[in-house]
Design an enzyme around this catalytic site. Structure first.
Site, short mmCIF file in Angstrom:
data_model
loop_
_atom_site.label_atom_id
_atom_site.label_comp_id
_atom_site.label_asym_id
_atom_site.label_seq_id
_atom_site.Cartn_x
_atom_site.Cartn_y
_atom_site.Cartn_z
N ASP A 170 0.83 -1.22 0.00
CA ASP A 170 0.00 0.00 0.00
C ASP A 170 0.86 1.27 0.00
OD1 ASP A 170 -2.41 1.33 -0.07
OD2 ASP A 170 -2.67 1.33 2.10
N GLY A 171 0.35 2.30 -0.66
CA GLY A 171 1.01 3.61 -0.60
C GLY A 171 1.59 4.08 -1.93
N ASN A 172 1.31 3.37 -3.02
CA ASN A 172 1.86 3.78 -4.33
C ASN A 172 1.36 5.17 -4.74
OD1 ASN A 172 2.90 1.24 -4.40
ND2 ASN A 172 1.60 0.48 -6.05
N ARG A 217 0.15 7.65 -2.86
CA ARG A 217 0.70 8.72 -2.02
C ARG A 217 2.17 8.99 -2.36
NH1 ARG A 217 -1.17 5.95 3.30
NH2 ARG A 217 -1.77 4.38 1.75
N TRP A 218 2.89 7.91 -2.67
CA TRP A 218 4.31 8.07 -3.04
C TRP A 218 4.43 8.99 -4.25
CZ3 TRP A 218 7.70 7.22 -7.05
CH2 TRP A 218 9.06 7.07 -6.73
N HIS A 250 2.68 3.25 -9.01
CA HIS A 250 2.49 1.82 -9.30
C HIS A 250 3.70 1.27 -10.04
CE1 HIS A 250 -1.47 2.09 -7.72
NE2 HIS A 250 -2.00 2.75 -8.72
N THR A 288 -10.93 -6.77 -5.01
CA THR A 288 -12.21 -6.68 -5.73
C THR A 288 -12.76 -5.25 -5.63
OG1 THR A 288 -13.39 -7.45 -3.77
CG2 THR A 288 -12.85 -9.11 -5.40
N TRP A 296 -11.73 -2.17 -8.33
CA TRP A 296 -12.45 -1.87 -9.58
C TRP A 296 -13.17 -0.54 -9.46
CZ3 TRP A 296 -11.17 -4.64 -13.65
CH2 TRP A 296 -10.83 -6.00 -13.51
N ARG A 309 -12.01 2.23 -8.57
CA ARG A 309 -11.13 3.39 -8.86
C ARG A 309 -11.43 3.92 -10.27
NH1 ARG A 309 -5.31 2.44 -5.96
NH2 ARG A 309 -6.16 1.71 -3.98
N LEU A 362 10.96 -20.31 -4.33
CA LEU A 362 9.93 -19.46 -3.72
C LEU A 362 8.64 -19.60 -4.52
CD1 LEU A 362 9.27 -16.94 -1.78
CD2 LEU A 362 9.81 -15.53 -3.75
#
Ligand code: IPE
Ligand code: IPE
Ligand code: MG
Length: 252
Positions: A16-18, A20-21, A33, A62, A65, A67, A127
């Site tokens: 989270d926070g893309n 605001r960045w 993003h 979900t 969407w 936005r 991984l």
């Protein structure tokens, strides 16, 4: 002798926070993003270095969407582009990419890109990277209820046999262990519909850093915090030699 440091087997991250960045830099949210993809690369590297076996990344809920179409479309393009660009390096690192969520609602290019990366990385053993895309816990649990109800209606399942294991097996996450550690960046302290069933006993960690600034050091700090947590799973503290438990003190 000191015990070896506890490493979480499965780390789940709410990236989270893309937005605001980017806004802090007077740029379009989308720029954040794009920078967020770099933080994903960093996280994969740090997870492998630390011996974490599963990483789940909440990439699109979900609710996302809702936005503006411009942001949603740009995110879809970014998913396709990143999946294509990252596949060779992920293969080289031994990463298997899979996803949880309802992929039916995605445009066909996104579905095809996802299928391709799943196929091409299927043998990765270092991984397992699980992308939560068009995912939410409530929709996952609702879908599980539908699956189990259909099995009951078909006469395959007796309602009395439904237990926690049956429910877990009807979730997208059936093949994976529950997360041990859930990290949400950006300082928000909520789960936003992410792995609610699976995180029942996960340790939670909320660093202030915005997702594009998430570094290997931040990942290591989260693991360090995890190593100092005492997981009790509803039971009582393990008795230390020479140190009676508080319960023992009370009753003696
Ligand atoms: C997380 O960053 C990425 C996605 C939800 C796709 P945000 O886009 O939520 O960024 P903020 O929270 O608005 O800063
Ligand atoms: C959660 O972040 C979803 C993802 C990181 C994909 P949001 O930014 O969508 O959540 P809220 O709206 O702050 O709860
Ligand atoms: Mg957000």
């Amino acid at each position: 002798m000191s015990e070896p440091k506890a490493i979480p087997r499965h780390v789940a991250i709410i990236m989270d926070g893309n937005g605001r960045w980017a806004e802090l830099r007077h740029k379009e949210r989308f720029y954040g993003h794009i920078q967020g993809v770099e933080a994903v690369r960093t996280t994969v590297k740090a997870a492998i270095r630390n011996g974490v076996r599963y990483v789940t990344l909440y990439a699109f809920s979900t609710e996302n969407w809702g936005r503006p179409a411009e942001e949603v479309n740009a995110l879809m393009e970014l998913f396709c582009r990143s999946v294509e660009n990252e596949t060779p390096e992920l293969k080289r690192q031994g990463v298997q990419v899979t996803m949880i969520g309802d992929r039916e609602r995605f445009p066909s290019e996104v579905r095809e890109s996802l299928q391709r990366i799943e196929r091409e990385t299927a043998t990765g053993e270092a991984l397992t990277l699980i992308l939560a895309l068009n995912y939410s816990s409530r929709s996952e649990l609702t879908r599980a209820a539908r699956i189990l109800a259909s099995r009951v209606a078909a006469g395959e399942l007796d309602p009395q046999q439904i237990d926690e294991k049956t429910v877990s097996e009807a979730l997208y996450t059936a093949p994976y262990p529950d997360p041990d550690l859930v990290i949400r960046t950006s300082g928000e302290m909520r789960l936003s519909n992410f792995l609610l069933w699976q995180s029942s006993y996960a340790e939670l960690y909320f660093p202030e850093v915005l997702w594009p600034d998430f570094t290997e050091e931040e990942f290591d700090r989260a693991l360090e915090a995890y190593a100092h947590r005492e997981r009790r799973f509803g039971q009582i503290r393990k008795k230390q030699p020479g140190h009676p438990t508080p319960q023992a003190e009370k009753t003696s």
